[in-house]
Motif scaffolding. Structure first.
Motif, PDB file in Angstrom:
ATOM      1  N   ALA A  92     -12.187  -4.630-102.248  1.00  0.00           N
ATOM      2  CA  ALA A  92     -13.797  -5.185-102.961  1.00  0.00           C
ATOM      3  C   ALA A  92     -13.901  -5.489-104.001  1.00  0.00           C
ATOM      4  N   HIS A  93     -12.892  -4.119-104.860  1.00  0.00           N
ATOM      5  CA  HIS A  93     -13.026  -5.352-105.688  1.00  0.00           C
ATOM      6  C   HIS A  93     -12.466  -6.412-106.166  1.00  0.00           C
ATOM      7  N   TYR A  94     -11.550  -6.741-105.428  1.00  0.00           N
ATOM      8  CA  TYR A  94     -10.516  -8.426-105.575  1.00  0.00           C
ATOM      9  C   TYR A  94     -11.619  -9.246-104.772  1.00  0.00           C
ATOM     10  N   GLY A 113       3.574 -11.896-107.642  1.00  0.00           N
ATOM     11  CA  GLY A 113       4.853 -12.303-107.224  1.00  0.00           C
ATOM     12  C   GLY A 113       6.118 -11.888-108.025  1.00  0.00           C
ATOM     13  N   GLU A 114       5.714 -11.565-109.055  1.00  0.00           N
ATOM     14  CA  GLU A 114       7.002 -11.216-109.733  1.00  0.00           C
ATOM     15  C   GLU A 114       6.962  -9.543-109.615  1.00  0.00           C
ATOM     16  N   GLY A 115       6.265  -8.289-109.440  1.00  0.00           N
ATOM     17  CA  GLY A 115       6.302  -7.423-108.674  1.00  0.00           C
ATOM     18  C   GLY A 115       5.496  -6.237-110.146  1.00  0.00           C
ATOM     19  N   ARG A 116       4.819  -7.068-110.672  1.00  0.00           N
ATOM     20  CA  ARG A 116       4.939  -6.295-111.647  1.00  0.00           C
ATOM     21  C   ARG A 116       2.693  -5.422-111.178  1.00  0.00           C
ATOM     22  N   TRP A 117       1.967  -6.340-110.258  1.00  0.00           N
ATOM     23  CA  TRP A 117       0.763  -6.056-110.388  1.00  0.00           C
ATOM     24  C   TRP A 117       1.203  -5.586-108.192  1.00  0.00           C
ATOM     25  N   GLU A 118       0.465  -4.501-108.372  1.00  0.00           N
ATOM     26  CA  GLU A 118       1.096  -3.720-106.826  1.00  0.00           C
ATOM     27  C   GLU A 118      -0.872  -4.275-106.047  1.00  0.00           C
ATOM     28  N   VAL A 119      -0.482  -3.618-104.797  1.00  0.00           N
ATOM     29  CA  VAL A 119      -2.210  -4.039-104.474  1.00  0.00           C
ATOM     30  C   VAL A 119      -1.857  -2.542-103.517  1.00  0.00           C
ATOM     31  N   VAL A 120      -2.572  -1.778-103.791  1.00  0.00           N
ATOM     32  CA  VAL A 120      -1.999  -0.422-102.617  1.00  0.00           C
ATOM     33  C   VAL A 120      -3.351   0.198-101.540  1.00  0.00           C
ATOM     34  N   GLY A 121      -4.010   0.870-100.694  1.00  0.00           N
ATOM     35  CA  GLY A 121      -5.118   0.981-100.393  1.00  0.00           C
ATOM     36  C   GLY A 121      -5.073   0.392 -99.113  1.00  0.00           C
ATOM     37  N   GLY A 122      -5.349  -1.555 -99.734  1.00  0.00           N
ATOM     38  CA  GLY A 122      -6.161  -1.943 -98.421  1.00  0.00           C
ATOM     39  C   GLY A 122      -7.326  -1.885 -98.069  1.00  0.00           C
ATOM     40  N   TRP A 123      -8.080  -0.922 -98.222  1.00  0.00           N
ATOM     41  CA  TRP A 123      -9.339  -1.190 -97.893  1.00  0.00           C
ATOM     42  C   TRP A 123     -10.611  -1.471 -98.740  1.00  0.00           C
ATOM     43  N   PRO A 124     -11.445  -1.480 -98.087  1.00  0.00           N
ATOM     44  CA  PRO A 124     -12.874  -2.348 -99.037  1.00  0.00           C
ATOM     45  C   PRO A 124     -12.738  -1.207-100.136  1.00  0.00           C
ATOM     46  N   ALA A 133     -17.309   7.341 -89.323  1.00  0.00           N
ATOM     47  CA  ALA A 133     -16.413   7.417 -87.514  1.00  0.00           C
ATOM     48  C   ALA A 133     -15.061   6.796 -87.812  1.00  0.00           C
ATOM     49  N   THR A 134     -14.083   7.182 -86.628  1.00  0.00           N
ATOM     50  CA  THR A 134     -12.773   6.814 -86.316  1.00  0.00           C
ATOM     51  C   THR A 134     -12.919   5.173 -86.560  1.00  0.00           C
ATOM     52  N   GLU A 135     -13.751   4.715 -85.693  1.00  0.00           N
ATOM     53  CA  GLU A 135     -13.554   3.042 -85.904  1.00  0.00           C
ATOM     54  C   GLU A 135     -14.562   2.628 -87.745  1.00  0.00           C
ATOM     55  N   SER A 136     -15.227   3.239 -87.284  1.00  0.00           N
ATOM     56  CA  SER A 136     -15.285   2.627 -89.562  1.00  0.00           C
ATOM     57  C   SER A 136     -13.828   2.950 -90.297  1.00  0.00           C
ATOM     58  N   PHE A 137     -12.982   3.839 -89.500  1.00  0.00           N
ATOM     59  CA  PHE A 137     -11.060   3.433 -90.599  1.00  0.00           C
ATOM     60  C   PHE A 137     -10.914   2.808 -90.067  1.00  0.00           C
ATOM     61  N   VAL A 138     -10.778   2.926 -88.879  1.00  0.00           N
ATOM     62  CA  VAL A 138     -10.322   0.973 -87.768  1.00  0.00           C
ATOM     63  C   VAL A 138     -10.885  -0.258 -88.411  1.00  0.00           C
ATOM     64  N   ARG A 139     -12.408  -0.190 -89.252  1.00  0.00           N
ATOM     65  CA  ARG A 139     -12.623  -1.062 -89.561  1.00  0.00           C
ATOM     66  C   ARG A 139     -12.388  -1.391 -91.457  1.00  0.00           C
ATOM     67  N   HIS A 140     -12.435  -0.501 -92.017  1.00  0.00           N
ATOM     68  CA  HIS A 140     -11.290  -0.414 -93.047  1.00  0.00           C
ATOM     69  C   HIS A 140     -10.301  -1.226 -93.265  1.00  0.00           C
ATOM     70  N   ALA A 141      -9.617  -0.703 -93.124  1.00  0.00           N
ATOM     71  CA  ALA A 141      -7.943  -1.195 -92.723  1.00  0.00           C
ATOM     72  C   ALA A 141      -7.821  -3.141 -92.328  1.00  0.00           C
ATOM     73  N   LEU A 142      -7.957  -3.439 -90.903  1.00  0.00           N
ATOM     74  CA  LEU A 142      -8.475  -4.408 -90.462  1.00  0.00           C
ATOM     75  C   LEU A 142      -9.065  -5.356 -91.257  1.00  0.00           C
ATOM     76  N   TYR A 143     -10.867  -5.422 -91.739  1.00  0.00           N
ATOM     77  CA  TYR A 143     -11.690  -6.230 -93.042  1.00  0.00           C
ATOM     78  C   TYR A 143     -11.157  -5.938 -94.523  1.00  0.00           C
ATOM     79  N   GLY A 144      -9.980  -4.862 -94.874  1.00  0.00           N
ATOM     80  CA  GLY A 144      -9.422  -4.682 -96.049  1.00  0.00           C
ATOM     81  C   GLY A 144      -8.430  -5.492 -95.645  1.00  0.00           C
ATOM     82  N   LYS A 145      -7.465  -5.503 -95.219  1.00  0.00           N
ATOM     83  CA  LYS A 145      -5.771  -5.560 -94.977  1.00  0.00           C
ATOM     84  C   LYS A 145      -5.823  -7.276 -95.026  1.00  0.00           C
ATOM     85  N   GLN A 146      -6.746  -7.581 -93.676  1.00  0.00           N
ATOM     86  CA  GLN A 146      -7.239  -9.105 -93.030  1.00  0.00           C
ATOM     87  C   GLN A 146      -7.452  -9.999 -94.748  1.00  0.00           C
ATOM     88  N   TYR A 147      -8.378  -9.586 -95.838  1.00  0.00           N
ATOM     89  CA  TYR A 147      -8.809  -9.699 -96.720  1.00  0.00           C
ATOM     90  C   TYR A 147      -7.113 -10.505 -97.543  1.00  0.00           C
TER      91      TYR A 147
END
Length: 833
Positions: A92-94, A113-124, A133-147
């Motif tokens: 969400a920050h990005y 690309g230079e390896g000096r900014w690292e994106v971690v987490g991957g969730w919104p 809910a379990t499905e909410s955690f799935v959607r965190h990964a699905l939508y965050g990583k997809q974006y």
């Protein structure tokens, strides 16, 4: 003397961080990183990081501003300092940066690309890790990583939730199946749970992720490096991670902090201080000799701030409502697309999920943010619920109009079961008792000859012109059945089961018997008020047990009694508050419904529902994200989700009492007494050591009208035989309906579109695939710890297949909708790839 890590509150983090930023604002540019470090046996990886609370003691709009300024500072530090690296999470920050400053996003992409900014987490966001809910955690990964893959070209592998207030036992399973190999957290800290600094975290299905528990602080000052050098390394490890920066209100890493690191790089007594990333740290761990003997931790990582399970009950109810509304609407939209060619609103659902997931940010979801933040939460969650409601109704009406109702004389109702198993479902809708003026509606009649009695319930208003028609009907799995509104002699009603007795002299239920007649209660259900002068988080509190009294019974009366339901209303008072409990018994059903309407006026108090069981040798089973967890019964406050169950023995035999809920997340159990929080009236965002002012106008949580709903159930044996996941779904998913009349159509009066069996298989989602409009996603999980062969049948999809699931395994099936032969089914990751 500087405070130690365990003396520094989050509030002080903010103050110190702001001061540090101001102190270096006009400092000259930094020199390059020192390069004269001699080869040293140990390496302390300096991870540049700034924790940003999207909304906490400020609104999210301030959080967005903070992201933009913090990212600019981080990019400046990268430009100024040779080798300096920065790590940041939260998709969400990005998104904020992409929309406000595309040029900055391009700079970030270059540094990635230079390896000096690292994106971690991957969730919104970095969410609460107990409540969603379990499905909410799935959607965190699905939508965050997809974006992040689409916009920045990164596939995030490192989960990152440093400030979340505990971590559910099922998360490793979700993480692994979403493509993660690593996880980073800080809470619970060393004084709250004994854990290694580096370990394998194993989920219930055996999935493992490699974990780093942040040493002491996720935004530490450079002055802490010397202590980290001596205590921050895991046993046998020559590599450790140290998080350098300022937060919780952003600020990146200051010039002064970097200068201090560069100066300390020359100190021969210290390990090598290497500006680094979490990726490089984990790579070093995996390359070390100690990697082969890392400890394995199973189960949940708890506890921090147990008040977060119950703070701001309104926000938790709204979250549950939004999660469930979206999942249900997606299912109905898929079916409407298959059966009626109805358009699937994928973009609207996606944006709705983004809003719900953002509101699961740990401070917002935990109930520890500003009062004003929850106006924003209501707006965002309301958007999602409106999309779900509108899409669902339009889909139902599109399906209903395709049914041939040309034989209907007066009126009919199209009833839809969104759950993919056959069941008896509650139906309620407003209707005229005598719409034609000639005869009153007495029952519903299906084309197959089935007739069911109805009961007219009073309107939920003081104007009683239009009542509610209420009944229970058998419905097909994920399908519909049409009933005509019938007149004349009603069919015989089922008898009420006598397994529970409503108390005539006290509050609640006085007797609860298993099917073999064994009494399972040691006393009547009751209410208890508990003093709670802790801060909003309940820092340092393990149990809420300081009882101050019990509400006094005021009255008891039977307010409804008919062929479908009997409702006894109990009224009680506590100090300035009134508690109304409607105890609903349903003809032929094996449950008691408890409907609370509470006018709460108290401060710094908790109201709990208590169930005194007669069971011995207790085990407590709690639904948590990704698992059903067995816990001890020590009276401490614990998180749970849709249901909790007490299992124990009477006369050497096992029995279970289960409580299913629609919005509750906090319970305790001790000496056979099972209690769950109804209301916790804490102030908004009071963090120790701040005190409650005596003359202020600040808001208190959960004041005024509060509603809570439960099903009380019991059985001989353990909870596995009770299919509690499915029954909890049924509590929260009444039959959907569309009131209709006679018209032509090509479809029959009954149809099933999807059935998933057996009962220990939980269906998390039925949705359209994100990137392929002709494919359907079905997500399932085994829920009793038993290897199972699931069956999936769908005439609409031309599907009849079996799926092997190991204990607790989650599988996502991608079903290619066939226009001719059998559907093609592929197992994919949670990311649908």
């Amino acid at each position: 003397m500087a405070k130690q890590w365990n003396e520094l509150s989050r509030r002080e983090f903010v103050v110190r961080g702001a001061a540090a930023v101001g102190a270096v604002a006009s400092s000259p540019a930094l020199a390059g990183q020192g390069t004269n470090q001699a080869a040293k046996p140990k390496v302390l990886h300096i991870i540049g990081h700034s924790h940003i609370d999207a909304a906490w003691l400020w609104p999210w709009r301030d959080g967005a501003d903070t992201v933009l300024t913090t990212f600019r500072s981080a990019l400046n530090r990268i430009s100024e300092t040779t080798g300096f690296c920065y790590s940041h999470s939260s998709a969400a920050h990005y998104r904020w940066v992409e929309r406000a400053d595309p040029g900055m996003l391009a700079e970030i992409k270059q540094r990635i690309g230079e390896g000096r900014w690292e994106v971690v987490g991957g969730w919104p966001v970095e969410p609460d890790c107990n409540i969603p809910a379990t499905e909410s955690f799935v959607r965190h990964a699905l939508y965050g990583k997809q974006y992040l893959k689409r916009v920045l070209g990164v596939d995030v592998k490192i989960g990152f939730n440093p400030d979340s207030f505990g971590h559910a036992a099922g998360l490793p399973t979700i993480l692994k199946r979403a493509g993660y190999g690593y996880y980073v957290f800080m809470r619970p800290q060393e004084h709250e749970m004994k854990l290694p600094l580096v370990f394998w975290w194993e989920g219930p299905d055996g999935s493992r992720v490699l974990v780093n528990r942040i040493w002491r602080n996720y935004d530490a000052d450079a002055e802490m490096i010397r202590q980290a050098a001596s205590t921050g390394f895991a046993p046998g490890m020559d590599h450790a991670a140290f998080f350098l920066g300022v937060g919780d209100h952003g600020g990146a890493v200051t010039k002064e902090q970097i200068r201090e690191v560069i100066a300390m790089q020359k100190d021969a007594s210290l390990p090598e201080l290497r500006f680094s990333t979490l990726r490089d740290f984990f790579a070093a761990v995996e390359a070390s000799e100690a990697f082969a003997s890392l400890p394995v931790v199973k189960g949940e990582l708890q506890h921090h701030a147990r008040g977060c399970y119950s703070a701001n009950g309104e926000g938790k109810f709204l979250n549950r409502r939004a999660e469930r509304s979206l999942v249900e609407a997606e299912t109905i939209s898929v079916v409407a697309g298959l059966s009626a060619g109805h358009a699937y609103p994928g973009e609207q659902y996606g944006e709705s999920w983004w809003k719900v997931l953002f509101c699961q940010f740990h401070d917002m979801m935990a109930g520890t943010s500003l009062y004003s933040d929850y106006q924003d939460v209501r707006d965002s969650v309301g958007y999602a619920c409106e999309v779900a409601q509108t899409s669902k109704i339009e889909a139902l009406e599109a399906m209903a109009k395709r049914v041939d109702l040309s034989s209907v004389k007066e009126g009919a109702v199209f009833l839809f079961n969104p759950l993919p198993w056959k069941r008896k479902a509650l139906v309620e809708f407003y209707a005229d008792r005598n719409p034609s003026g000639h005869a009153e509606i007495t029952h519903l009649a299906a084309k197959d000859g089935v007739k069911v009695p109805v009961q007219w319930r009073p309107s939920a208003s003081m104007s009683l012109f239009v009542p509610r028609l209420s009944t229970w009907v058998e419905l097909p799995a994920c399908g519909y059945k049409v009933f005509e509104l019938g007149h004349g002699e009603p069919p015989a009603a089922e008898a009420y089961k006598d397994f529970a007795t409503v108390s005539e002299t006290g509050f609640g239920i006085s007797s609860l018997k298993a099917e073999d007649g064994t009494e399972l209660l040691a006393g009547s259900l009751g209410l208890v008020a508990i003093s709670d002068t802790s801060d909003t988080w309940a820092h340092g509190i393990n149990a809420f047990r300081q009882e101050i009294g019990r509400p006094a019974m005021v009255s008891s009366s039977v307010v409804e009694n008919g062929p479908v339901t009997r409702v006894t209303r109990h009224r009680a008072r506590w100090q300035e508050s009134e508690i109304v409990l409607d105890i609903a018994q349903y003809a032929g059903m094996d449950l008691i419904e408890l409907r609370f309407v509470i006018d709460w006026r108290e401060h710094e108090q908790i109201l709990k529902l208590e169930i005194p069981t007669a069971l011995r040798d207790l085990k407590f089973h709690a639904k948590v994200p990704g698992q059903v967890l067995e816990r001890g019964v020590n009276g401490e406050e614990e998180p749970y989700q849709d249901w909790g169950a007490v299992q124990g023995k009477i006369g050497g035999r096992d029995y279970t009492i289960a409580l299913l809920n629609n919005s509750t997340y906090s319970y305790d159990c001790l000496n056979g007494l099972f209690r769950t929080v109804l209301i916790r009236s804490a102030p908004f965002a009071r963090h120790n050591p701040g005190q409650v002012p005596h003359d202020d106008n600040n808001a208190w949580q959960d004041q005024g009208r509060q509603e809570r709903r439960f099903w009380l159930m019991c059985s001989r044996g353990g909870p596995g035989e009770m299919a509690l996941d499915r029954r909890a779904e049924e509590l929260q998913t009444p039959a959907e309906y569309a009131v209709d009349s006679g018209h032509a159509g090509g479809e029959g009066w009954e149809q099933s579109f999807l059935e998933v069996m057996p009962k220990n298989i939980w269906v998390l989602a039925v949705k359209r695939a994100e990137s392929r409009t002709d494919e359907t996603v079905l997500r399932i999980q085994e829920r009793t710890g038993i290897a199972t062969k699931a069956t999936v049948k769908s005439s609409a999809l031309r599907l009849d297949t079996t799926v092997d699931l190991q204990p607790w395994e989650i599988k996502t099936l991608l079903i290619e909708n066939s226009k001719g032969g059998q559907a093609v089914v592929r197992e994919v990751s949670l990311l649908e790839s």
